[in-house]
Design an enzyme around this catalytic site. Structure first.
Site, PDB file in Angstrom:
ATOM      1  N   HIS A  63       7.479  25.014 -42.944  1.00 51.27           N
ATOM      2  CA  HIS A  63       8.204  26.243 -42.606  1.00 51.27           C
ATOM      3  C   HIS A  63       9.661  25.902 -42.332  1.00 51.27           C
ATOM      4  O   HIS A  63      10.042  24.725 -42.305  1.00 51.27           O
ATOM      5  CB  HIS A  63       7.558  26.968 -41.425  1.00 51.27           C
ATOM      6  CG  HIS A  63       7.585  26.225 -40.133  1.00 51.27           C
ATOM      7  ND1 HIS A  63       6.916  25.031 -39.929  1.00 51.27           N
ATOM      8  CD2 HIS A  63       8.192  26.514 -38.946  1.00 51.27           C
ATOM      9  CE1 HIS A  63       7.106  24.624 -38.687  1.00 51.27           C
ATOM     10  NE2 HIS A  63       7.879  25.496 -38.074  1.00 51.27           N
ATOM     11  N   HIS A  65      11.738  26.346 -39.718  1.00 54.14           N
ATOM     12  CA  HIS A  65      12.322  26.051 -38.415  1.00 54.14           C
ATOM     13  C   HIS A  65      13.067  24.716 -38.471  1.00 54.14           C
ATOM     14  O   HIS A  65      12.646  23.780 -39.158  1.00 54.14           O
ATOM     15  CB  HIS A  65      11.246  26.021 -37.330  1.00 54.14           C
ATOM     16  CG  HIS A  65      10.927  27.388 -36.789  1.00 54.14           C
ATOM     17  ND1 HIS A  65       9.721  27.693 -36.187  1.00 54.14           N
ATOM     18  CD2 HIS A  65      11.664  28.539 -36.749  1.00 54.14           C
ATOM     19  CE1 HIS A  65       9.730  28.969 -35.810  1.00 54.14           C
ATOM     20  NE2 HIS A  65      10.890  29.494 -36.143  1.00 54.14           N
ATOM     21  N   ASP A  67      13.473  22.085 -36.627  1.00 54.33           N
ATOM     22  CA  ASP A  67      12.871  20.786 -36.316  1.00 54.33           C
ATOM     23  C   ASP A  67      11.975  20.281 -37.442  1.00 54.33           C
ATOM     24  O   ASP A  67      11.424  19.182 -37.351  1.00 54.33           O
ATOM     25  CB  ASP A  67      12.108  20.842 -34.988  1.00 54.33           C
ATOM     26  CG  ASP A  67      11.001  21.879 -34.952  1.00 54.33           C
ATOM     27  OD1 ASP A  67      11.179  22.960 -35.535  1.00 54.33           O
ATOM     28  OD2 ASP A  67       9.954  21.608 -34.330  1.00 54.33           O
ATOM     29  N   HIS A  68      11.856  21.064 -38.509  1.00 60.99           N
ATOM     30  CA  HIS A  68      11.063  20.650 -39.668  1.00 60.99           C
ATOM     31  C   HIS A  68      11.911  20.479 -40.931  1.00 60.99           C
ATOM     32  O   HIS A  68      11.414  19.931 -41.917  1.00 60.99           O
ATOM     33  CB  HIS A  68       9.947  21.661 -39.934  1.00 60.99           C
ATOM     34  CG  HIS A  68       8.924  21.704 -38.846  1.00 60.99           C
ATOM     35  ND1 HIS A  68       7.666  21.146 -38.959  1.00 60.99           N
ATOM     36  CD2 HIS A  68       8.980  22.224 -37.589  1.00 60.99           C
ATOM     37  CE1 HIS A  68       6.992  21.329 -37.841  1.00 60.99           C
ATOM     38  NE2 HIS A  68       7.776  21.984 -36.988  1.00 60.99           N
ATOM     39  N   HIS A 145       2.051  31.457 -37.342  1.00 57.47           N
ATOM     40  CA  HIS A 145       3.175  30.995 -36.533  1.00 57.47           C
ATOM     41  C   HIS A 145       4.130  32.173 -36.331  1.00 57.47           C
ATOM     42  O   HIS A 145       3.840  33.302 -36.734  1.00 57.47           O
ATOM     43  CB  HIS A 145       3.851  29.818 -37.242  1.00 57.47           C
ATOM     44  CG  HIS A 145       4.854  29.090 -36.401  1.00 57.47           C
ATOM     45  ND1 HIS A 145       4.671  28.825 -35.059  1.00 57.47           N
ATOM     46  CD2 HIS A 145       6.074  28.552 -36.731  1.00 57.47           C
ATOM     47  CE1 HIS A 145       5.711  28.163 -34.596  1.00 57.47           C
ATOM     48  NE2 HIS A 145       6.576  27.993 -35.579  1.00 57.47           N
ATOM     49  N   ASP A 216       3.137  24.283 -37.894  1.00 55.81           N
ATOM     50  CA  ASP A 216       2.979  24.916 -36.584  1.00 55.81           C
ATOM     51  C   ASP A 216       2.079  26.144 -36.716  1.00 55.81           C
ATOM     52  O   ASP A 216       2.240  26.945 -37.637  1.00 55.81           O
ATOM     53  CB  ASP A 216       4.338  25.343 -36.039  1.00 55.81           C
ATOM     54  CG  ASP A 216       5.254  24.157 -35.766  1.00 55.81           C
ATOM     55  OD1 ASP A 216       4.843  23.014 -36.045  1.00 55.81           O
ATOM     56  OD2 ASP A 216       6.380  24.381 -35.283  1.00 55.81           O
ATOM     57  N   HIS A 274       3.061  16.743 -33.060  1.00 50.44           N
ATOM     58  CA  HIS A 274       3.898  17.872 -32.632  1.00 50.44           C
ATOM     59  C   HIS A 274       3.674  18.139 -31.143  1.00 50.44           C
ATOM     60  O   HIS A 274       3.282  19.227 -30.723  1.00 50.44           O
ATOM     61  CB  HIS A 274       3.593  19.119 -33.468  1.00 50.44           C
ATOM     62  CG  HIS A 274       4.698  20.136 -33.454  1.00 50.44           C
ATOM     63  ND1 HIS A 274       4.762  21.131 -32.517  1.00 50.44           N
ATOM     64  CD2 HIS A 274       5.781  20.313 -34.260  1.00 50.44           C
ATOM     65  CE1 HIS A 274       5.833  21.888 -32.749  1.00 50.44           C
ATOM     66  NE2 HIS A 274       6.470  21.414 -33.804  1.00 50.44           N
TER      67      HIS A 274
END
Length: 309
Positions: A63, A65, A67-68, A145, A216, A274
């Site tokens: 996805h 976001h 942090d990914h 998510h 997530d 995670h």
């Protein structure tokens, strides 16, 4: 076949854990490395490993976001420095928007890559079987998510049975073309009239491995479907026992929910990652031990840890 975890933290980098990224090493199988997510600092983590960026041929993003994905433009640029050694194109699979994100970052920074990127973007209507080669098939399904997020199921195709060359030799089959025919499943007749039945000298096909890597997610039936019978399930564990309410409100799972998913899916092994930065030291040990009360073959992974499959 191995998984190496480059970042096992959640949200933002911490002293003990970088943000999300892992690689599936398929060097013995197809001489490739596949990356799943590429959070900030991923290329710095790679320097602590034996991974060669040019061996990374496919990147799967769960996805959008930060942090990914925030490490992706930097990794792609660093990979370019090795492209002269071996010109290798790259495939990136991910949600709609991944192409725009990458190309905007490269264009505005004046970055030029000496290799091609092939983008494969997906939305909820285009999931299912997203990739197939002669040795692997990859499936994707939507998770639950706060934004569109995918989980991946990597299925290795069954391996062909191996030829018992010693038994064939003892049966009087001369080494050469006849060996090749038997290996290909053909029955052969020897000069003395004896018939050699190929299946008697070839072992049964070996079942391929199944690896499930989730992004997530709250607890959802989609995770169970993706993890059915998996040899390894990589599941987020942002929160711990008793944190179900806050986990749900933030679109995440607890260690106990991940363990329950593994149990319902009849997976063989559960790897928790995670992990929120508030869990350190003994807290992580307790998180793993609590999950084991539901699914005994559970392990909470650390940055740079390698796990054989």
């Amino acid at each position: 076949m191995e998984i190496q975890f480059l970042g096992t933290g959640a949200g933002q980098p911490a002293k003990a854990r970088n943000v999300s990224s892992l690689v599936l090493k398929l060097l013995d199988e197809i001489n490739e490395v596949w990356m799943f997510d590429c959070g900030e600092g991923t290329q710095r983590q790679i320097l602590e490993t034996t991974i060669k960026p040019r061996k990374v041929k496919k990147i799967f993003i769960t996805h959008m976001h930060g942090d990914h994905v925030f490490g992706l433009p930097g990794f792609l640029s660093s990979r370019a420095f090795q492209a002269n050694e071996e010109q290798t194109d790259l495939d990136i699979y991910g949600p709609v928007g991944i192409k725009s994100f990458v190309m905007t970052a490269l264009r505005t920074s004046g970055s030029r890559l000496p290799y091609r990127i092939h983008f494969h973007e997906f939305d909820e209507s285009s999931l299912g079987k997203i990739m197939e080669t002669d040795k692997f098939t990859v499936y994707a399904e939507k998770l639950d998510h706060t934004i569109f997020c995918m989980g991946y199921r990597v299925v290795q195709k069954d391996l062909e049975g191996t030829l018992d060359a010693e038994a064939l030799k003892l049966a009087g089959v001369p080494f050469g073309p006849l060996f090749g025919k038997v290996k290909n499943g053909e029955n052969v007749t020897l000069e003395d009239g004896r018939e050699i039945i190929a299946k008697d000298y070839i072992s049964e096909p070996k079942k391929g491995k199944v690896i499930t890597i989730l992004g997530d997610t709250r607890k959802t039936d989609a995770s169970i479907r993706l993890a059915l019978g998996a040899d390894v399930l990589v599941h987020e564990s942002t929160y711990g026992k008793g944190d179900e309410r806050i986990a749900k409100s933030h679109g995440h799972s607890t260690n106990m929910q991940a363990a329950d998913i593994a149990k319902q899916a009849n997976a063989k092994r559960l790897l928790l990652n995670h992990v929120s930065a508030r869990f350190m030291g003994r807290d992580c040990w307790q998180m793993e031990e609590d999950a084991k009360t539901i699914f005994s073959n559970t392990h909470l992974v650390r940055d740079l840890e390698e796990v054989g499959i």
